[in-house]
Design a protein around this motif. Structure first.
Motif, PDB file in Angstrom:
ATOM      1  N   TYR A 253      46.084  38.035  44.951  1.00 40.06           N
ATOM      2  CA  TYR A 253      46.270  39.458  45.240  1.00 40.06           C
ATOM      3  C   TYR A 253      45.594  40.281  44.160  1.00 40.06           C
ATOM      4  CZ  TYR A 253      49.930  38.340  48.670  1.00 40.06           C
ATOM      5  OH  TYR A 253      50.627  37.861  49.757  1.00 40.06           O
ATOM      6  N   ASP A 254      45.212  41.494  44.541  1.00 40.38           N
ATOM      7  CA  ASP A 254      44.753  42.471  43.558  1.00 40.38           C
ATOM      8  C   ASP A 254      45.974  43.043  42.836  1.00 40.38           C
ATOM      9  OD1 ASP A 254      43.256  44.221  42.076  1.00 40.38           O
ATOM     10  OD2 ASP A 254      42.657  45.491  43.755  1.00 40.38           O
ATOM     11  N   TYR A 255      45.747  43.627  41.666  1.00 43.19           N
ATOM     12  CA  TYR A 255      46.845  44.203  40.885  1.00 43.19           C
ATOM     13  C   TYR A 255      47.439  45.442  41.547  1.00 43.19           C
ATOM     14  CZ  TYR A 255      46.093  41.112  36.910  1.00 43.19           C
ATOM     15  OH  TYR A 255      46.012  40.003  36.098  1.00 43.19           O
ATOM     16  N   ASN A 256      46.715  46.063  42.449  1.00 46.81           N
ATOM     17  CA  ASN A 256      47.185  47.298  43.064  1.00 46.81           C
ATOM     18  C   ASN A 256      48.265  47.081  44.113  1.00 46.81           C
ATOM     19  OD1 ASN A 256      45.423  48.947  41.552  1.00 46.81           O
ATOM     20  ND2 ASN A 256      43.743  48.446  42.944  1.00 46.81           N
ATOM     21  N   PHE A 257      48.320  45.872  44.682  1.00 51.13           N
ATOM     22  CA  PHE A 257      49.318  45.602  45.714  1.00 51.13           C
ATOM     23  C   PHE A 257      49.584  44.106  45.775  1.00 51.13           C
ATOM     24  CE2 PHE A 257      50.422  44.276  50.011  1.00 51.13           C
ATOM     25  CZ  PHE A 257      51.587  45.010  50.209  1.00 51.13           C
ATOM     26  N   TYR A 258      50.865  43.729  45.654  1.00 51.70           N
ATOM     27  CA  TYR A 258      51.250  42.327  45.751  1.00 51.70           C
ATOM     28  C   TYR A 258      52.757  42.238  46.001  1.00 51.70           C
ATOM     29  CZ  TYR A 258      52.621  43.114  40.878  1.00 51.70           C
ATOM     30  OH  TYR A 258      53.190  43.629  39.733  1.00 51.70           O
ATOM     31  N   PRO A 259      53.228  41.157  46.633  1.00 53.28           N
ATOM     32  CA  PRO A 259      54.669  40.988  46.860  1.00 53.28           C
ATOM     33  C   PRO A 259      55.403  40.856  45.519  1.00 53.28           C
ATOM     34  CG  PRO A 259      53.377  39.383  48.091  1.00 53.28           C
ATOM     35  CD  PRO A 259      52.431  40.071  47.186  1.00 53.28           C
TER      36      PRO A 259
ATOM     37  N   MET B  27      54.520  31.009  43.266  1.00 46.90           N
ATOM     38  CA  MET B  27      53.685  31.768  42.330  1.00 46.90           C
ATOM     39  C   MET B  27      52.566  32.464  43.097  1.00 46.90           C
ATOM     40  SD  MET B  27      51.213  30.370  39.218  1.00 46.90           S
ATOM     41  CE  MET B  27      52.444  29.275  38.549  1.00 46.90           C
ATOM     42  N   ILE B  28      52.285  33.720  42.722  1.00 51.38           N
ATOM     43  CA  ILE B  28      51.122  34.415  43.255  1.00 51.38           C
ATOM     44  C   ILE B  28      50.203  34.771  42.090  1.00 51.38           C
ATOM     45  CG2 ILE B  28      52.320  35.308  45.283  1.00 51.38           C
ATOM     46  CD1 ILE B  28      52.524  37.980  43.879  1.00 51.38           C
ATOM     47  N   CYS B  29      48.915  34.781  42.347  1.00 49.22           N
ATOM     48  CA  CYS B  29      47.926  34.964  41.291  1.00 49.22           C
ATOM     49  C   CYS B  29      47.285  36.339  41.432  1.00 49.22           C
ATOM     50  CB  CYS B  29      46.860  33.873  41.373  1.00 49.22           C
ATOM     51  SG  CYS B  29      47.532  32.208  41.215  1.00 49.22           S
ATOM     52  N   LEU B  30      47.336  37.121  40.346  1.00 46.78           N
ATOM     53  CA  LEU B  30      46.786  38.471  40.365  1.00 46.78           C
ATOM     54  C   LEU B  30      45.380  38.454  39.771  1.00 46.78           C
ATOM     55  CD1 LEU B  30      49.884  40.620  39.360  1.00 46.78           C
ATOM     56  CD2 LEU B  30      49.180  39.742  41.600  1.00 46.78           C
ATOM     57  N   SER B  31      44.428  38.926  40.558  1.00 46.97           N
ATOM     58  CA  SER B  31      43.018  38.884  40.203  1.00 46.97           C
ATOM     59  C   SER B  31      42.432  40.264  40.430  1.00 46.97           C
ATOM     60  CB  SER B  31      42.303  37.843  41.081  1.00 46.97           C
ATOM     61  OG  SER B  31      40.909  37.886  40.915  1.00 46.97           O
TER      62      SER B  31
ATOM     63  N   ASN C  88      40.539  43.152  41.570  1.00 49.25           N
ATOM     64  CA  ASN C  88      39.618  43.277  42.711  1.00 49.25           C
ATOM     65  C   ASN C  88      39.355  41.926  43.377  1.00 49.25           C
ATOM     66  OD1 ASN C  88      39.319  46.075  42.190  1.00 49.25           O
ATOM     67  ND2 ASN C  88      37.722  45.638  40.686  1.00 49.25           N
ATOM     68  N   LYS C  89      40.239  40.985  43.125  1.00 51.87           N
ATOM     69  CA  LYS C  89      40.129  39.607  43.628  1.00 51.87           C
ATOM     70  C   LYS C  89      38.840  38.932  43.173  1.00 51.87           C
ATOM     71  CE  LYS C  89      43.042  40.188  47.727  1.00 51.87           C
ATOM     72  NZ  LYS C  89      43.166  39.949  49.180  1.00 51.87           N
ATOM     73  N   THR C  90      38.351  39.317  41.978  1.00 50.61           N
ATOM     74  CA  THR C  90      37.074  38.790  41.496  1.00 50.61           C
ATOM     75  C   THR C  90      37.196  38.074  40.140  1.00 50.61           C
ATOM     76  OG1 THR C  90      36.512  40.904  40.426  1.00 50.61           O
ATOM     77  CG2 THR C  90      35.765  40.578  42.707  1.00 50.61           C
ATOM     78  N   ASP C  91      38.416  37.896  39.626  1.00 49.71           N
ATOM     79  CA  ASP C  91      38.576  37.220  38.337  1.00 49.71           C
ATOM     80  C   ASP C  91      38.237  35.738  38.492  1.00 49.71           C
ATOM     81  OD1 ASP C  91      39.913  35.669  36.175  1.00 49.71           O
ATOM     82  OD2 ASP C  91      40.648  37.642  35.551  1.00 49.71           O
ATOM     83  N   GLU C  92      37.171  35.317  37.845  1.00 48.23           N
ATOM     84  CA  GLU C  92      36.642  33.958  38.034  1.00 48.23           C
ATOM     85  C   GLU C  92      37.686  32.885  37.768  1.00 48.23           C
ATOM     86  OE1 GLU C  92      33.143  31.073  36.091  1.00 48.23           O
ATOM     87  OE2 GLU C  92      33.499  33.110  35.291  1.00 48.23           O
ATOM     88  N   TYR C  93      38.390  33.001  36.647  1.00 45.43           N
ATOM     89  CA  TYR C  93      39.290  31.925  36.239  1.00 45.43           C
ATOM     90  C   TYR C  93      40.598  31.944  37.020  1.00 45.43           C
ATOM     91  CZ  TYR C  93      35.876  31.607  32.527  1.00 45.43           C
ATOM     92  OH  TYR C  93      34.692  31.480  31.818  1.00 45.43           O
TER      93      TYR C  93
END
Length: 258
Positions: free
Chosen positions: A25-31, A1-5, A7-12
């Motif tokens: 990862y940011d939403y703009n780029f991820y595997p 599992m990878i977590c999309l945050s 700007n990598k700033t989503d607290e939860y």
């Protein structure tokens, strides 16, 4: 599992990922070769893409129970968050132990009776997610309610969280005959408070809620055992932020879906 945050700033999301030692990862780029975790209905395009392509995903949003002021949460902080696999709500009942429900310290009230209909309107995000116009929905729903009852209608719009904590939904549920909503957590709160709920989109209250407004005057009400089973199930679909931080939420999620 990878977590999309974002700007990598989503607290939860970050809290969950760091507790589980998962990549962020940011939403703009991820595997694109692993299941993803996203938070909020604001990510509707990505969620719909996952549905369309059968890509597995996990969805995080506000918890169902325990974020109002209570003995275990005296300040009404947002301590609980739900995580759902391949959906945005837990819409069926799975058999669960009652340990997590008991730890919440909540109460299931007996069926109440009252006079008014409480109409809880949807906020912007679910409207965009399901492709509806909020004002048109409110107008149409009021007209539909009035076909089946002449009871007064009290409208509750979604206010900022501090206002909701100050004036809780339970004040509006006092002397309420039934609640009508689109897909709000208010339906869960209503049923647990003893007031029948009508839900017009998929919600976690669906196993014990009504779906047809023609039944407004005589709403269905599930038996106590079913409601208790449902409450225990929902308690297992949400996690405390401490369980995010120490990795327990991730371990429970993996064990549940393994």
């Amino acid at each position: 599992m990878i977590c999309l945050s974002k700007n990598k700033t989503d607290e939860y999301v970050n809290m969950f990922a760091q507790g589980a030692n998962l990549p962020i990862y940011d939403y703009n780029f991820y595997p694109d070769n692993q299941p993803i975790l996203v938070r909020s209905m604001g990510k509707r395009k990505l969620i719909h893409q996952c549905w369309d392509s059968n890509k597995p995903f996990y969805y995080m949003d506000s918890g169902y129970i325990g974020n109002y002021r209570s003995e275990s949460n005296p300040y009404g902080w947002k301590l609980w968050h739900r995580i759902v696999k391949n959906d945005v709500q837990h819409t069926t009942i799975t058999d669960r132990p009652d340990d997590r429900w008991k730890k919440l310290g909540q109460q299931l009230h007996k069926r109440k009776s009252g006079k008014h209909i409480l109409l809880v309107t949807p906020s912007e995000k679910p409207c965009k997610f399901y492709g509806i116009n909020r004002d048109q929905w409110v107008q149409n729903t009021i007209a539909e309610i009035q076909k089946y009852t002449d009871r007064p209608i009290v409208i509750r719009d979604k206010a900022p969280r501090p206002q909701r904590i100050h004036k809780t939904i339970y004040q509006d549920l006092d002397n309420c005959h039934a609640l009508v909503t689109y897909q709000s957590i208010a339906a869960i709160e209503s049923i647990m408070f003893g007031v029948p709920a009508f839900t017009l989109a998929p919600t976690a209250a669906d196993p014990v809620a009504n779906k047809q407004l023609c039944n407004l005057e005589e709403p269905n009400w599930s038996d106590n055992d079913t409601i208790y089973k449902w409450a225990c199930h929902l308690a297992y679909g949400q996690y405390h932020i401490e369980e995010f931080k120490n990795g327990k939420a991730y371990r429970m999620l993996v064990n549940e879906n393994s």
